[in-house]
Design an enzyme around this catalytic site. Sequence first.
Site, mmCIF file in Angstrom:
data_model
loop_
_atom_site.group_PDB
_atom_site.id
_atom_site.type_symbol
_atom_site.label_atom_id
_atom_site.label_comp_id
_atom_site.label_asym_id
_atom_site.label_seq_id
_atom_site.Cartn_x
_atom_site.Cartn_y
_atom_site.Cartn_z
ATOM 1 N N ARG A 146 0.836 -1.196 0.000
ATOM 2 C CA ARG A 146 0.000 0.000 0.000
ATOM 3 C C ARG A 146 0.881 1.260 0.000
ATOM 4 O O ARG A 146 2.052 1.211 0.381
ATOM 5 C CB ARG A 146 -0.900 0.023 1.235
ATOM 6 N N LYS A 170 -1.712 -2.694 8.158
ATOM 7 C CA LYS A 170 -2.793 -2.177 8.993
ATOM 8 C C LYS A 170 -2.783 -2.880 10.349
ATOM 9 O O LYS A 170 -2.429 -4.044 10.452
ATOM 10 C CB LYS A 170 -4.142 -2.399 8.299
ATOM 11 N N HIS A 238 -2.688 2.506 -5.836
ATOM 12 C CA HIS A 238 -3.635 1.407 -5.638
ATOM 13 C C HIS A 238 -3.885 0.646 -6.936
ATOM 14 O O HIS A 238 -4.114 -0.573 -6.912
ATOM 15 C CB HIS A 238 -4.962 1.912 -5.082
ATOM 16 N N ARG A 241 -1.143 -1.768 -7.179
ATOM 17 C CA ARG A 241 -1.417 -2.869 -6.230
ATOM 18 C C ARG A 241 -2.450 -3.808 -6.845
ATOM 19 O O ARG A 241 -2.323 -5.037 -6.754
ATOM 20 C CB ARG A 241 -1.931 -2.276 -4.929
ATOM 21 N N HIS A 264 -4.030 -8.824 3.551
ATOM 22 C CA HIS A 264 -5.464 -8.806 3.846
ATOM 23 C C HIS A 264 -5.774 -9.701 5.041
ATOM 24 O O HIS A 264 -5.145 -10.744 5.217
ATOM 25 C CB HIS A 264 -6.274 -9.282 2.637
ATOM 26 N N TYR A 273 -10.185 -8.642 -6.362
ATOM 27 C CA TYR A 273 -9.231 -8.565 -7.464
ATOM 28 C C TYR A 273 -9.434 -9.667 -8.493
ATOM 29 O O TYR A 273 -8.848 -9.628 -9.566
ATOM 30 C CB TYR A 273 -7.797 -8.662 -6.927
#
Length: 295
Positions: A146, A170, A238, A241, A264, A273
């Site tokens: 990211r 994250k 993005h 990505r 994720h 995706y």
Amino acid sequence: MPTKSFLNYLQIEKKYSDYTIIAYKKDLNDFFEFYSTNYGEIDVLEINYSQIRSWIVSLVNSGISNRSINRKVSSLKSYFKFLQKTKQINVNPLAKHKALKTSKQVQVPFSEKEIKQVLNLKNETEDFESVRNKLIVELFYSTGIRRSELIHLKIEAIDFNNETIKVLGKRNKERYIPLIKTVQVSLKNYLNYRNKIKSQLSYLFITKKGKIIYDTLVYRIINNYFSTVSSKVKKSPHVIRHSFATHLLNEGADLNAVKELLGHSSLASTQVYTHSSLGKLKKVYNQAHPRSQKK
């Protein structure tokens, strides 16, 4: 301006780019302009959800997208959270607000040809910034990280012995991503230039003044590179990505493996995706399935 202390707080925190702070300021100004026009003098203690809802209705009627409305409301919600944190209010009037439904936008990834064209571009002159910028593109595509993860990469995260890079994702979740040989070469070349820049920071990517890079600079780098080869409207980190994940899946990569590489927490996030891989699946299906063969 009632939001001055909040905006100062955002600047002090240094977690937000200038662009983000400007967006917050505009969103909050829009609300308070509406409030003063319809309810008179502004007193944050008197603001209630009914008044905010009237503002939301006016935004809907103005024709702007639900996505943009949600962003504006999110800015206002963050402001009220700040007021709660600083004990200026007791209750956040947006605490139970539910975002407006938005249609899922299908991201169009860059093609493998477009990626190759960008990676094969030669810099007119090789200097610190040109080497850094090219590496940023390479790292985005070879790791799928990211934007915020790239900005906050540390030099010590690179492990040339194990050919990996440690990424802090994250919720401070760490993951290790393999580094292909060509990227390792580019990294070593960049570090030679970086070592000549005076900086006390341990961040991998810095400006020529020794400061950490920022959101708008990263977007500008990506846009400048891909504008030379792609006519797509959106050219952002993005999208790279998205391209990283799509191209892996097109080549038969396991969905769970892609999930881990992307950082994720659930497969549901990774599955968005997979739609880009359907074209290739259909082609394979039409070529292989007995009922689809042309006679």
